[in-house]
Design an enzyme around this catalytic site. Structure first.
Site, PDB file in Angstrom:
ATOM      1  N   TYR A 146       2.824   7.833  -3.214  1.00 51.76           N
ATOM      2  CA  TYR A 146       1.848   8.226  -4.232  1.00 51.76           C
ATOM      3  C   TYR A 146       1.410   9.683  -4.043  1.00 51.76           C
ATOM      4  CZ  TYR A 146      -2.898   8.371  -6.292  1.00 51.76           C
ATOM      5  OH  TYR A 146      -4.030   8.716  -6.979  1.00 51.76           O
ATOM      6  N   ASP A 199      -2.410   0.433   2.858  1.00 49.88           N
ATOM      7  CA  ASP A 199      -3.015   0.470   1.535  1.00 49.88           C
ATOM      8  C   ASP A 199      -2.526  -0.757   0.758  1.00 49.88           C
ATOM      9  OD1 ASP A 199      -3.401   0.904  -1.241  1.00 49.88           O
ATOM     10  OD2 ASP A 199      -3.485   3.055  -0.961  1.00 49.88           O
ATOM     11  N   ILE A 235      -3.968  -1.951  -2.243  1.00 47.19           N
ATOM     12  CA  ILE A 235      -4.775  -1.981  -3.465  1.00 47.19           C
ATOM     13  C   ILE A 235      -4.078  -2.677  -4.639  1.00 47.19           C
ATOM     14  CG2 ILE A 235      -5.969   0.124  -2.780  1.00 47.19           C
ATOM     15  CD1 ILE A 235      -4.449   1.610  -4.953  1.00 47.19           C
ATOM     16  N   LYS A 249      -7.153  -1.575  -9.222  1.00 45.03           N
ATOM     17  CA  LYS A 249      -5.871  -2.031  -9.759  1.00 45.03           C
ATOM     18  C   LYS A 249      -5.861  -3.534 -10.017  1.00 45.03           C
ATOM     19  CE  LYS A 249      -4.683   2.218  -8.991  1.00 45.03           C
ATOM     20  NZ  LYS A 249      -4.649   3.208 -10.086  1.00 45.03           N
TER      21      LYS A 249
END
Length: 484
Positions: free
Chosen positions: A155, A240, A242, A279
């Site tokens: 990302y 991460d 999410i 998200k």
């Protein structure tokens, strides 16, 4: 006498952090957003505008959220029914967060992970979205100049979130399409050795599971290898997660928390999870980010740092009430998964019908699109040239792989959950027309050779494609470049 230009003089009055390029806006990823903002698509007001496909936002279940809000007016202190709690919520709250909020978030994290693990509410640390959570952990775990390993592609916002104000570096773990960009022990060891040779102090490994931009999940064996690796090097692991509740097909999501519980000899002090509701629930505007660490010292330090990016108590109050409604949450997770799966299938099948392949994926709000055969040359310069045509002529904001630090040119991230069905069909129609026009410039032999290589069953039937999209939408694409 020496005169200094106005801009230079102004910059000299400001800090180096404020005026450097660390935010990372100078990339094609953010340029695509700017192109959309300057000419945003609208079904009626601007049908020839740029369609936003660079925003990983989950808008497919807003109707369920709105229905719950209407049916639960006491959850908000800004309604007649909930106003009686206004004073208690509006006055000062410490940075630990409302107890009911931390309890509800911990329970939601458990439910998203199939109730296979438990989370301690006392380890829930608030932050202003996942952005703030990542920066907080970077401040806690590393010094300026230290680095985190991160598998590619990753990302683009990580360059901003972990680096800009902390001075921390990101060191790539190069992954490629030969094994669908999977993270391997060999790749991890190779990256670590290269960093050592460059005298870069590695403080941790950052992974994104499910992956942004790949839309894939890490299997149990890979997660075990990762945990074994960071333990052997005595470095931290930031996971991460999410997109944990965006999984819409097999195999199921496996959290690093499951591996930690099973892994004998694992040093839990090295394990940290970043989570948010942006998200999974589609609440990016609420800025609800979470740091969950198994390290007591990190929890205490991160909680102090959270003073700079707390979640408002009004938001905490509403979220606590919603997440505590387990009947609603179970329905929401199931319905969201089903809708994401259907949208993903429609989009990827629509692309396959004109010969565009995508990396097989089962999670996230996007997919990884392979346009390598449309490149003039296998270079990142050629990738950006193609991207400029797509955004300026085809009017689609898809994000080029180079902005995700991909090791191979020709890959693009396409977001599919931030638009309605009609906009999706128009986007598909634009891609189809562009690909068919591009094919017309190639010889039939070259097309046959490429199709054989990719093993795709390609149909160029207009009737089949129109039947698939189920809508006679006229393409707004009138570019002279594409017509040529």
């Amino acid at each position: 006498m020496v005169f200094i230009s106005g801009n230079v003089q102004k910059q000299q009055l400001l800090s180096k952090i404020a005026t450097n390029d660390g935010h990372g806006e100078n990339s094609a990823y953010f340029d695509g957003w700017k192109a959309y903002e300057n000419d945003p698509f609208h079904l009626t007001n601007n049908p020839n505008g740029v369609i936003q496909m660079g925003l990983a936002e989950n808008q497919l279940c807003f109707d369920l959220i709105q229905e719950w809000v209407v049916n639960n007016p006491k959850a908000s202190i800004c309604t007649t029914e909930g106003a009686e709690d206004f004073r208690d919520i509006a006055i000062f709250q410490d940075y630990h967060g409302l107890p009911e909020f931390r309890q509800a978030v911990a329970r939601f994290m458990e439910k998203v992970r199939g109730d296979k693990v438990t989370f301690d509410p006392n380890r829930i640390v608030m932050s202003g979205g996942a952005t703030g959570a990542h920066e907080t952990l970077a401040f806690c775990l590393a010094n300026p100049g230290d680095a985190f390993l991160v598998p590619t592609p990753y990302y683009p916002g990580f360059d901003r979130d972990l680096r800009w104000r902390t001075g921390v570096q990101l060191f790539p773990v190069v992954c490629d399409s030969s094994n669908d960009f999977k993270v391997t022990k060999k790749a991890l060891e190779s990256a670590y050795e290269k960093a050592q040779e460059s005298n870069i102090n590695i403080k941790g490994l950052l992974i994104n599971n499910p992956s942004n931009p790949l839309g894939t999940i890490l299997d149990s064996d890979t997660l075990k290898d990762i945990v074994t690796f960071i333990n052997s090097k005595n470095i931290h692991l930031i996971c991460d997660e999410i997109y944990a509740a965006t999984v819409f097909d097999q195999p199921k999501f496996i959290s690093v928390s499951e591996i930690v519980e099973e892994h004998v000899g694992c040093n839990k002090d090295l394990i940290h999870i970043v989570y948010s509701l942006s998200k999974d629930l589609g609440f990016p505007g609420f800025r609800v980010g979470i740091v969950y660490s198994y390290n007591d010292t990190v929890v205490n330090i991160a909680r102090k740092m959270s003073s700079f990016g707390l979640v408002s108590t009004q938001t905490q109050h509403l979220i606590a009430s919603m997440l505590s409604d387990e009947t609603f949450i179970e329905k929401f997770i199931a319905e969201s998964s089903e809708r994401l799966g259907k949208r993903h299938e429609m989009f990827t099948k629509g692309l396959a019908q004109v010969g565009i392949s995508t990396l097989k994926s089962n999670a996230g709000l996007f997919f990884w699109m392979d346009l390598r055969r449309l490149l003039k040359e296998l270079t990142f310069e050629s990738e950006l040239e193609l991207w400029r045509i797509i955004i300026n002529e085809v009017k689609l904001n898809v994000s080029p792989g180079c902005s995700f630090h991909c090791s191979e040119p020709g890959w693009f991230r396409v977001c599919f959950a931030n638009m309605d069905d009609e906009t999706m069909r128009i986007a598909l129609r634009r891609i189809r027309n562009f690909v068919l026009q591009t094919k017309g410039l190639n010889s039939k032999s070259a097309v046959k050779k490429q199709c054989s290589r990719s093993k795709l069953q390609i149909s160029l039937s207009f009737r089949r494609m129109d039947d698939f999209m189920n809508s006679p939408v006229h393409s707004p694409m009138n570019s002279p470049l594409v017509r040529t």
